[in-house]
Design an enzyme around this catalytic site. Structure first.
Site, PDB file in Angstrom:
ATOM      1  N   HIS A 150      92.909  95.178 -37.825  1.00  8.14           N
ATOM      2  CA  HIS A 150      93.475  93.831 -37.931  1.00  8.14           C
ATOM      3  C   HIS A 150      92.736  92.993 -38.973  1.00  8.14           C
ATOM      4  O   HIS A 150      91.564  92.677 -38.812  1.00  8.14           O
ATOM      5  CB  HIS A 150      93.386  93.138 -36.576  1.00  8.14           C
ATOM      6  CG  HIS A 150      94.162  91.866 -36.503  1.00  8.14           C
ATOM      7  ND1 HIS A 150      94.006  90.961 -35.468  1.00  8.14           N
ATOM      8  CD2 HIS A 150      95.103  91.333 -37.318  1.00  8.14           C
ATOM      9  CE1 HIS A 150      94.822  89.947 -35.656  1.00  8.14           C
ATOM     10  NE2 HIS A 150      95.485  90.144 -36.775  1.00  8.14           N
TER      11      HIS A 150
ATOM     12  N   TYR B 205      94.658  87.526 -30.281  1.00 12.76           N
ATOM     13  CA  TYR B 205      95.752  86.580 -30.026  1.00 12.76           C
ATOM     14  C   TYR B 205      95.597  85.900 -28.666  1.00 12.76           C
ATOM     15  O   TYR B 205      96.444  86.066 -27.773  1.00 12.76           O
ATOM     16  CB  TYR B 205      97.099  87.292 -30.079  1.00 12.76           C
ATOM     17  CG  TYR B 205      97.574  87.712 -31.445  1.00 12.76           C
ATOM     18  CD1 TYR B 205      96.895  87.375 -32.609  1.00 12.76           C
ATOM     19  CD2 TYR B 205      98.743  88.467 -31.574  1.00 12.76           C
ATOM     20  CE1 TYR B 205      97.345  87.779 -33.848  1.00 12.76           C
ATOM     21  CE2 TYR B 205      99.207  88.859 -32.824  1.00 12.76           C
ATOM     22  CZ  TYR B 205      98.499  88.522 -33.947  1.00 12.76           C
ATOM     23  OH  TYR B 205      98.968  88.925 -35.182  1.00 12.76           O
TER      24      TYR B 205
END
Length: 376
Positions: free
Chosen positions: A110, A51
């Protein structure tokens, strides 16, 4: 703010979690947003290695001191699956350093999205060897996975019994993963819902038709209530980029009971609208049409058409449709104009839909600017 047990982790998380994918401005705004979330009762913050600078911004906030003690704050970061343990060890170390933490409460694998990812996770000397080591030495306390994959991949990952929680897509307007939520619940796994405001329909900017159908509620509040009324679900992501963006979502943070008669009436109204407007063109999302020889994700394309035609959710449809062919395994499948009219799907469809014609219509309605992952 209400709190729920996050499955076998035995952590009690706020029913809203602060997601940090949109921390793309600067560390000061990130810090203010974190403090606002804490002041409103959020005790779970979710970030990821991928991110942007999110982990660094959170680490800066931690270093400066937060208003809530560390032992009352739960931190999740996410790291992609990989083929070898050494890479995962390095990534865990890097995330801890960026976060200024000596342990992570929850580590998520993830984007466990493909069969290859699942094979990496199941490999004897693969990435999970490093994850297990991190758990054993206290660097990680709980392990789960996030996924944008097919229902079949999600169920297979749940059935590995490697994980204590799952982050997945599930909303009023996308209920495909209902059986995954049930499977996770049966394994006593925590359930975290990804992006219910944005991926759930861009409900923070709903079209007039949808707003009118949802009266006296807002579409966003109604979707939150649909999720919060399901006690199998622990927590919902709210991806605020500024402190102000936390206010409206958290207005329903105490309302976690069963759906009211008035709410049920609105959901029935929404269903009736689809039936009346789409008539014989409604895709029921049975997925029987797959696989497509051209790798078109037919059910998802037609789901976006359902929403655009029935509720005027064209902006959302264009946003998601533009991700096809541009987001890799995060949003797989080709656009509807790739259809060669081979007819392979036609006998499979229980509604006898003219799928090639509907794919062409969807492309005409929704094709526009190509999309991409926000943080890619």
């Amino acid at each position: 703010m209400k709190y729920r047990r996050f499955g076998k982790t035995n952590l009690h998380l706020s029913v809203f979690s602060l997601g940090t994918m949109r921390y793309l401005a600067n560390a000061e705004i990130a810090n203010k947003t974190i403090e606002q979330a804490l002041s409103l009762g959020i005790n779970h913050i979710e970030t990821a290695r991928g991110y942007g600078k999110s982990e660094e911004y959170f680490g800066t906030a931690i270093k400066g001191g937060l208003s809530v003690p560390r032992n009352q704050l739960y931190i999740t970061t996410k790291i992609p699956p990989c083929a070898d343990a050494d890479t995962m060890r390095r990534h865990i170390d890097e995330s801890l350093k960026r976060l200024n933490l000596d342990y992570i409460d929850c580590l998520g694998i993830h984007g466990l999205n493909t069969q290859q990812h699942l094979e990496w996770v199941e490999a004897k000397n693969g990435c999970m060897q490093a994850v297990d080591e991190a758990v054993n030495n206290g660097m990680v306390r709980h392990v789960g996975f996030s996924t944008h994959g097919s229902l079949e991949i999600i169920l297979a990952a749940i059935n590995t019994d490697f994980f204590e929680f799952v982050n997945l897509h599930y909303y009023y307007f996308f209920q495909r993963n209902a059986s995954a939520i049930q499977a996770a619940t049966e394994k006593d796994m925590g359930v975290f819902i990804i992006s219910p405001a944005d991926k759930g329909g861009r409900l923070y900017t709903p079209p007039t038709t949808l707003k009118e159908l949802c009266q006296p509620f807002t579409p966003l509040a109604l979707n939150y209530r649909f999720l919060l009324s399901d006690n199998r679900i622990t927590t919902l992501s709210v991806g605020a980029a500024t402190p102000e963006e936390l206010i409206a979502p958290l207005e329903v943070a105490d309302d976690v009971g069963e759906l009211t008669t008035d709410e049920i009436t609105v959901f029935e109204r929404l269903e009736n609208q689809q039936n009346q407007v789409l008539v014989t063109d409604k895709c029921s999302q049975c997925y029987a049409c797959l696989p497509c020889p051209e790798n078109i994700n037919i059910p998802e394309v037609l789901r976006l058409r359902n929403l655009a035609v029935a509720y005027d959710m064209n902006d959302y449809g264009k946003y998601r449709y533009g991700m096809f062919e541009n987001a890799g395994h995060w949003f797989p499948g080709m656009k509807g104009n790739r259809c060669t009219e081979c007819g392979d799907c036609l006998p499979k469809c229980p509604e006898n839909l003219n799928i090639p014609a509907l794919l062409a219509d969807t492309h005409e309605r929704l094709a526009g600017k190509a999309g991409r992952r926000l943080w890619s």
